[in-house]
Design a protein around this motif. Structure first.
Motif, mmCIF file in Angstrom:
data_model
loop_
_atom_site.group_PDB
_atom_site.id
_atom_site.type_symbol
_atom_site.label_atom_id
_atom_site.label_comp_id
_atom_site.label_asym_id
_atom_site.label_seq_id
_atom_site.Cartn_x
_atom_site.Cartn_y
_atom_site.Cartn_z
ATOM 1 N N PHE A 52 3.670 6.153 -5.039
ATOM 2 C CA PHE A 52 3.588 6.493 -6.773
ATOM 3 C C PHE A 52 2.375 7.304 -7.015
ATOM 4 O O PHE A 52 2.708 8.461 -8.033
ATOM 5 C CB PHE A 52 3.230 5.040 -7.599
ATOM 6 N N ALA A 53 1.324 7.237 -6.230
ATOM 7 C CA ALA A 53 0.216 8.230 -6.347
ATOM 8 C C ALA A 53 0.591 9.469 -5.982
ATOM 9 O O ALA A 53 0.075 10.730 -6.596
ATOM 10 C CB ALA A 53 -1.020 7.888 -5.666
ATOM 11 N N PHE A 54 1.546 9.714 -4.925
ATOM 12 C CA PHE A 54 2.061 11.069 -4.692
ATOM 13 C C PHE A 54 2.898 11.708 -5.317
ATOM 14 O O PHE A 54 3.482 12.764 -5.415
ATOM 15 C CB PHE A 54 2.338 11.039 -3.122
ATOM 16 N N LEU A 55 3.697 10.846 -6.399
ATOM 17 C CA LEU A 55 4.728 11.603 -7.099
ATOM 18 C C LEU A 55 4.386 12.840 -7.760
ATOM 19 O O LEU A 55 4.928 13.802 -7.757
ATOM 20 C CB LEU A 55 5.338 10.535 -8.081
ATOM 21 N N PRO A 56 3.320 12.809 -8.521
ATOM 22 C CA PRO A 56 2.823 13.998 -9.378
ATOM 23 C C PRO A 56 2.526 15.293 -8.272
ATOM 24 O O PRO A 56 3.183 16.186 -8.579
ATOM 25 C CB PRO A 56 1.534 13.805 -9.843
ATOM 26 N N ALA A 57 2.072 14.990 -7.271
ATOM 27 C CA ALA A 57 2.067 16.165 -6.191
ATOM 28 C C ALA A 57 3.253 16.604 -5.779
ATOM 29 O O ALA A 57 3.439 17.848 -5.586
ATOM 30 C CB ALA A 57 1.011 15.677 -5.051
ATOM 31 N N ALA A 66 0.823 -1.290 0.018
ATOM 32 C CA ALA A 66 -0.029 0.102 -0.079
ATOM 33 C C ALA A 66 1.006 1.063 0.003
ATOM 34 O O ALA A 66 0.545 2.179 -0.673
ATOM 35 C CB ALA A 66 -0.918 -0.008 1.151
ATOM 36 N N GLU A 67 2.028 1.300 0.529
ATOM 37 C CA GLU A 67 3.016 2.389 0.635
ATOM 38 C C GLU A 67 3.483 2.429 -0.684
ATOM 39 O O GLU A 67 3.706 3.666 -1.035
ATOM 40 C CB GLU A 67 4.011 2.192 1.972
ATOM 41 N N LYS A 68 3.779 1.592 -1.259
ATOM 42 C CA LYS A 68 4.385 1.504 -2.799
ATOM 43 C C LYS A 68 3.765 2.226 -3.521
ATOM 44 O O LYS A 68 3.686 3.391 -4.277
ATOM 45 C CB LYS A 68 4.901 0.261 -3.381
ATOM 46 N N VAL A 69 2.016 2.022 -3.529
ATOM 47 C CA VAL A 69 1.025 2.600 -4.257
ATOM 48 C C VAL A 69 0.868 4.082 -4.108
ATOM 49 O O VAL A 69 0.810 4.767 -4.995
ATOM 50 C CB VAL A 69 -0.090 1.554 -4.384
ATOM 51 N N MET A 70 0.977 4.271 -2.914
ATOM 52 C CA MET A 70 0.689 5.451 -2.051
ATOM 53 C C MET A 70 1.810 6.552 -2.714
ATOM 54 O O MET A 70 1.668 7.713 -3.135
ATOM 55 C CB MET A 70 0.623 5.591 -0.732
ATOM 56 N N LYS A 116 -6.712 9.584 -9.020
ATOM 57 C CA LYS A 116 -7.692 8.907 -8.190
ATOM 58 C C LYS A 116 -9.003 8.104 -8.867
ATOM 59 O O LYS A 116 -9.171 7.163 -8.577
ATOM 60 C CB LYS A 116 -8.371 10.023 -7.194
ATOM 61 N N SER A 117 -9.011 8.955 -10.028
ATOM 62 C CA SER A 117 -10.152 8.219 -11.003
ATOM 63 C C SER A 117 -9.716 6.759 -11.444
ATOM 64 O O SER A 117 -10.519 6.115 -12.070
ATOM 65 C CB SER A 117 -10.724 9.077 -11.796
#
Length: 162
Positions: A112-117, A106-110, A159-160
């Protein structure tokens, strides 16, 4: 010998002689010391392309105060975030291997999701600092606003995807 791969002879020597983390640490420190030594010799022979002496090393109090005024709250915030992650990790590790693995995924996915921000944040910080340094506070504010907008749009898109 270079960091990109080194010579074949050094690679063979390292495989034979560096068998532990301590050996790797010693080799790293030795390589850095060698590099530092060569740099000092080179600077001694060729000199610097700019004037530099003991009198050039001094504290610019107004600049240091400005940096600390911005940097200390950011450092404190980052410290709290990392301490909280350490506490969460300690709690999860006490729940067993499966829970630890699930949180790791879950932390790896998170992450990756936070990279753009994070990328938008770095870009906005750079643009804002450059504009503030140039005395254009309005443009710095617009940089911040556009960065927030694009970050929100991209975050909504990510998120979508779930």
């Amino acid at each position: 010998v270079n960091k990109a791969g080194g010579s074949k002879a050094f690679g063979e020597w390292a495989e034979t002689h560096i068998k532990s983390r301590a050996g790797a640490a010693i080799a790293t420190i030795a390589a850095q010391a060698l590099s530092f030594g060569f740099s000092i010799v080179h600077i001694g022979r060729k000199g610097l392309t700019f004037p530099f002496g003991v009198r050039d090393i001094r504290l610019n109090r107004p600049a240091a105060a400005s940096i600390l005024r911005v940097g200390l709250p950011l450092a404190f915030q980052e410290s709290l975030v990392h301490v909280s992650f350490l506490m969460i990790t300690a709690i999860i590790n006490s729940l067993g291997l499966v829970a630890s693995a699930a949180v790791g995924i879950a932390e790896k996915v998170m992450g990756f999701a936070f990279l753009p921000a994070g990328a938008f944040s770095s870009a906005v910080a750079t643009m804002s600092a450059q504009n503030l340094g140039a005395g254009d506070a309005l443009r710095a504010k617009r940089s911040w606003q556009y960065g927030m907008l694009y970050s929100f749009i991209f975050g909504t898109f990510v998120k979508s995807l779930r």
